[in-house]
Each structure stands twice: as C-alpha cells, then as structure tokens.
Design an enzyme around this catalytic site. Structure first.
Site, PDB file in Angstrom:
ATOM      1  N   ASP A  43      35.373  13.794  15.621  1.00 47.87           N
ATOM      2  CA  ASP A  43      34.977  15.147  15.976  1.00 47.87           C
ATOM      3  C   ASP A  43      35.951  16.132  15.329  1.00 47.87           C
ATOM      4  O   ASP A  43      37.119  16.210  15.726  1.00 47.87           O
ATOM      5  CB  ASP A  43      35.009  15.272  17.509  1.00 47.87           C
ATOM      6  CG  ASP A  43      34.600  16.635  18.015  1.00 47.87           C
ATOM      7  OD1 ASP A  43      34.498  17.591  17.213  1.00 47.87           O
ATOM      8  OD2 ASP A  43      34.410  16.753  19.244  1.00 47.87           O
ATOM      9  N   VAL A  87      21.219  19.076   8.047  1.00 45.90           N
ATOM     10  CA  VAL A  87      19.888  19.685   7.919  1.00 45.90           C
ATOM     11  C   VAL A  87      19.640  20.273   6.531  1.00 45.90           C
ATOM     12  O   VAL A  87      18.492  20.480   6.156  1.00 45.90           O
ATOM     13  CB  VAL A  87      19.615  20.764   8.999  1.00 45.90           C
ATOM     14  CG1 VAL A  87      19.541  20.140  10.380  1.00 45.90           C
ATOM     15  CG2 VAL A  87      20.631  21.876   8.949  1.00 45.90           C
ATOM     16  N   SER A 101      26.686  20.358   3.707  1.00 46.26           N
ATOM     17  CA  SER A 101      25.288  20.323   3.236  1.00 46.26           C
ATOM     18  C   SER A 101      24.551  19.002   3.444  1.00 46.26           C
ATOM     19  O   SER A 101      23.402  18.881   3.056  1.00 46.26           O
ATOM     20  CB  SER A 101      25.169  20.728   1.756  1.00 46.26           C
ATOM     21  OG  SER A 101      25.290  22.121   1.613  1.00 46.26           O
ATOM     22  N   THR A 102      25.197  17.998   4.062  1.00 51.19           N
ATOM     23  CA  THR A 102      24.541  16.689   4.181  1.00 51.19           C
ATOM     24  C   THR A 102      23.701  16.526   5.447  1.00 51.19           C
ATOM     25  O   THR A 102      23.026  15.525   5.609  1.00 51.19           O
ATOM     26  CB  THR A 102      25.571  15.538   4.146  1.00 51.19           C
ATOM     27  OG1 THR A 102      26.474  15.709   5.242  1.00 51.19           O
ATOM     28  CG2 THR A 102      26.331  15.518   2.832  1.00 51.19           C
ATOM     29  N   ASN A 108      26.088  28.546   8.268  1.00 53.96           N
ATOM     30  CA  ASN A 108      24.943  29.151   7.598  1.00 53.96           C
ATOM     31  C   ASN A 108      25.397  30.521   7.096  1.00 53.96           C
ATOM     32  O   ASN A 108      26.506  30.968   7.405  1.00 53.96           O
ATOM     33  CB  ASN A 108      23.717  29.223   8.527  1.00 53.96           C
ATOM     34  CG  ASN A 108      24.006  30.017   9.782  1.00 53.96           C
ATOM     35  OD1 ASN A 108      24.535  31.121   9.731  1.00 53.96           O
ATOM     36  ND2 ASN A 108      23.667  29.443  10.923  1.00 53.96           N
ATOM     37  N   ASP A 165      28.364  23.347  12.794  1.00 57.47           N
ATOM     38  CA  ASP A 165      28.534  24.790  12.997  1.00 57.47           C
ATOM     39  C   ASP A 165      28.481  25.131  14.488  1.00 57.47           C
ATOM     40  O   ASP A 165      29.370  25.805  15.018  1.00 57.47           O
ATOM     41  CB  ASP A 165      27.439  25.523  12.214  1.00 57.47           C
ATOM     42  CG  ASP A 165      27.619  27.038  12.160  1.00 57.47           C
ATOM     43  OD1 ASP A 165      28.696  27.535  12.534  1.00 57.47           O
ATOM     44  OD2 ASP A 165      26.674  27.711  11.733  1.00 57.47           O
TER      45      ASP A 165
END
Length: 168
Positions: A10, A120, A117-118, A24, A34
């Site tokens: 984590d 969603v 970016s891996t 985002n 996020d």
C-alpha cells in the site's frame, strides 16, 4: 545511480519523502491509487489540489502529504492507452521524468511510484514497466537516492523484478 526497490503493498503506508499519485487531470481525486491517496491524506489534500487548476497528462504537480507518512505527494496524470501509437509512450516517460524533476527540486531522497496508467487507463503492464524502469535507471539524479516501485499485485511485482533483472 538511483537504488531501486520493488515491493508489493500500500503506497499510502510508505515512509518516504514523496509518493507519486497516478492522478487524473482534475487532481481532485478518483478511483484506484488516486482515491486511496486522497482518503489516506485527508481532506486537506483536496483543498491543496483545488488551486493547482488540474494538471496536463505527462506533467506533474506537488503538494504536502498531510496525514500520509510521506512528506509530499507528486501528482501525475498518466496517458490513457489506446494503441501505443498516439504518443502514449512519450507521455508515460514524461510522467516519470517530471515526477523525478519535482522530487529533485524539493530535496526528496526517496520516492515511491505506483504503476502509472496500468489500472483503468489500460496501459499494458510490460510496456509500462519497461518505460518506468528505463526512465529511473537513466535519470541523472542529484538528490534522489532511492525509488520504490510499489506494486498492487504479485503479478505486477514479478514483471518489475524480471524487467529490472534483464535491464542492466
């Protein structure tokens, strides 16, 4: 050269100078890592992000870590993967470079990255990992001494381990 460590865990629990948020473009929180970072840091993080007026894909912005063990959160919106032919590799590379630049500028010696970016955003794990590892290994660090790649799964941890082993 930057020391690299790979862990599964984590990212919000890591006691490092900076953790990277796979944000985002709004910087106002979202799902995945996020959302977890925003929840762990507390409402002050959202308050600090609002005046930043968002962030372009591939760029990065920094805030305090608030209730996190990390001193800073570096927010970077990664590219949404389409087919790898719309600038995604250069944008992902830019995320890592801009995060490391901000870490350097803020005197950070330890930085933890998620797999940007891996989730969603659908970037293929192998390709994203190769970009991340290459950027960190080739970065001309002055202050950053250690990067932790914090993986969300055993499978992702194995990919990082294999790519690092074959990249020297």
């Amino acid at each position: 050269m930057i020391e690299i460590e790979i862990i599964q865990g984590d990212i919000t629990k890591l006691n490092v100078d900076a953790i990277v948020n796979a944000a985002n473009c709004s910087l106002l929180g979202g799902g995945g890592v996020d959302g977890a970072i925003h929840r762990a840091a507390g409402p002050e993080l959202l308050k600090a992000c609002i005046p930043l007026n968002g962030c372009e894909t591939g760029k990065a912005k920094i805030t305090p870590g608030f209730r996190l063990p990390a001193k800073f959160v570096i927010h970077t919106p990664g590219p949404i993967y389409r087919d790898g032919l719309h600038g995604e590799p250069a944008l992902l590379e830019s995320c890592y470079k801009n995060c490391l630049d901000l870490a350097e500028a803020n005197g950070c010696e330890t930085v933890a990255f998620p797999a940007i970016s891996t989730g969603v955003y659908g970037y293929p794990w192998e390709a994203a990992t190769e970009i991340a590892v290459k950027m960190v290994q080739n970065y001309p660090a002055q202050k950053v001494k250690k990067v932790i790649f914090c993986c969300f799964s055993t499978q992702m941890e194995e990919i990082y381990t294999r790519i690092i082993a074959t990249s020297h």
